[in-house]
Write an enzyme that holds these catalytic residues in place. Structure first.
Site, PDB file in Angstrom:
ATOM      1  N   GLU A   1       0.844  -1.196   0.000  1.00  0.00           N
ATOM      2  CA  GLU A   1       0.000   0.000   0.000  1.00  0.00           C
ATOM      3  C   GLU A   1       0.881   1.248   0.000  1.00  0.00           C
ATOM      4  O   GLU A   1       1.799   1.364   0.817  1.00  0.00           O
ATOM      5  CB  GLU A   1      -0.912  -0.010   1.221  1.00  0.00           C
TER       6      GLU A   1
ATOM      7  N   ARG B   1     -17.822   3.125   3.854  1.00  0.00           N
ATOM      8  CA  ARG B   1     -16.650   2.568   3.186  1.00  0.00           C
ATOM      9  C   ARG B   1     -15.551   2.249   4.195  1.00  0.00           C
ATOM     10  O   ARG B   1     -14.881   1.212   4.109  1.00  0.00           O
ATOM     11  CB  ARG B   1     -16.111   3.534   2.137  1.00  0.00           C
TER      12      ARG B   1
ATOM     13  N   TYR C   1     -29.408   7.694   2.328  1.00  0.00           N
ATOM     14  CA  TYR C   1     -29.678   6.486   3.114  1.00  0.00           C
ATOM     15  C   TYR C   1     -28.909   6.576   4.427  1.00  0.00           C
ATOM     16  O   TYR C   1     -27.998   7.399   4.583  1.00  0.00           O
ATOM     17  CB  TYR C   1     -29.331   5.194   2.361  1.00  0.00           C
TER      18      TYR C   1
END
Length: 366
Positions: free
Chosen positions: A31, A105, A209
């Site tokens: 990463e 997320r 939502y």
């Protein structure tokens, strides 16, 4: 030697790493950022993805961190009128074998990161993979700063702006002309968020939502840019006007995709997730398709014949995601029409058989 190197530690990269580790592969994630994390707000997980999360033993954690919405609802953005809906209750879950879940997320990313650690995945930060070279049964990932990692396969999960994709194709991200403003906030008392609601308007749409068990309100406002947010939604219905003040104003996102490609593999490197098939958000399938990619790649890796596995992965996944990419573009056109086209769309939606799954079986079915 590590068997699989995964370039990119986002949702797609971690899903691939976890699925491959479960299948018995040794995996190292590279990463580029100094810490693992996910930027953004809410995402929607259809049953095509939650079936796989259930098989991986992660779905209960995702549900606990998210929300099980009652319906998917389409409304006219000017009048607020409900046009059609899809019930997400027991019949939906029975048909597709899993629920529809909305989650933050960051929460999904954290669950996958924890699962990778528990599965023995090696997680390495500060490694920006700039180039991959493959020769025979070996692959090398060359990183900024000079470090080199060697493995049997490199999975390029470096996102929509993928630098590794350029080793296969010379395309660039395409700007749809629309921009998205997002925002989460503590759920206001007067908001009903039992549904996922999309308001469809001329050259704009607005999605609402709940997240985190109903503690947060998640909203997305998309309009054709450039332009000013309030002006873009001038004349919209009361529900949108009430939600606009809760959007973040310090950042926004252009809505980008790339055209479908049929070649995802070169030597021992394979693209995955947005690096392979970035799509516009209208079908809410970006994360879902990365999870599907991860499942298929891990499934095909059984036996360790990576040349066969990568060829099969591409053959299975490329047609599926190409259909989603092109359908998402079409769906965006349908959402944003005006004039006579809006009248016809609304009538088509109003008269739709709400017990029919004709339009979603191909998407959510096995």
């Amino acid at each position: 030697m590590t068997e699989v190197l995964v370039a990119g530690g986002g949702i797609g990269g971690l899903a691939a790493a976890f699925a491959l580790a479960r299948a018995g592969r040794s995996v190292r994630v590279l990463e580029r950022s100094p810490e693992f994390g996910e930027v953004g707000a809410g995402l929607q997980l259809g049953p095509n993805a939650t079936r796989l999360l259930a098989a991986w033993g992660l779905l209960d954690r995702v549900i606990a961190a998210g929300v099980l919405p009652r319906r998917l609802v389409f409304r006219d953005a000017l009048t607020g009128e409900e046009l059609t809906h899809l019930d997400l209750g027991e019949e939906f879950r029975r048909r597709y074998g899993a629920p529809y879940v909305v989650a933050h997320r960051g929460d999904l990313h954290a669950i996958l990161l924890d699962a990778c650690g528990a599965a023995g995945v090696e997680l390495v930060n500060g490694q920006h993979v700039e180039r991959v070279a493959t020769e025979g049964e070996r692959a090398r990932a060359y990183c900024a700063g000079g470090s080199v990692h060697e493995g049997g396969v490199v999975v390029a999960a470096d996102g929509l702006q993928s630098g590794l994709r350029a080793q296969l194709v010379t395309d660039q991200p395409q700007d749809s002309g629309f921009v998205a403003y997002r925002g989460t906030c503590p759920l206001p008392e007067d908001f009903d968020t039992s549904d996922v609601v999309a308001f469809l308007g001329p050259d704009y749409h607005f999605v609402q939502y709940a997240l985190r068990g109903g503690e947060l309100l998640n909203q997305v406002a998309v309009f054709r840019g450039p332009g000013e947010l309030e002006r873009a939604f001038d004349g919209c219905c009361t529900a949108i006007g009430k939600g606009l003040p809760y959007l973040w104003r310090d950042r926004h996102w252009p809505m980008l995709d790339r055209p479908p490609i049929g070649t995802w593999v070169r030597g021992r490197m394979a693209l995955l997730g947005d690096a392979a098939h970035p799509m516009l958000q209208y079908l809410a399938q970006g994360a879902c398709q990365a999870i599907e990619d991860a499942h298929v790649l891990a499934e095909q890796s059984a036996g360790g014949d990576w040349d066969r596995a990568l060829a099969a992965y591409q053959e299975i996944r490329a047609p599926r995601t190409a259909r989603l990419q092109t359908t998402a573009r079409l769906w965006g056109d349908v959402w944003h029409v005006d004039g006579v086209a809006r009248v016809l769309r609304n009538e088509l939606f109003r008269t739709r058989d709400m017990s029919s799954y004709t339009y979603v079986d191909w998407l959510y079915g096995t």
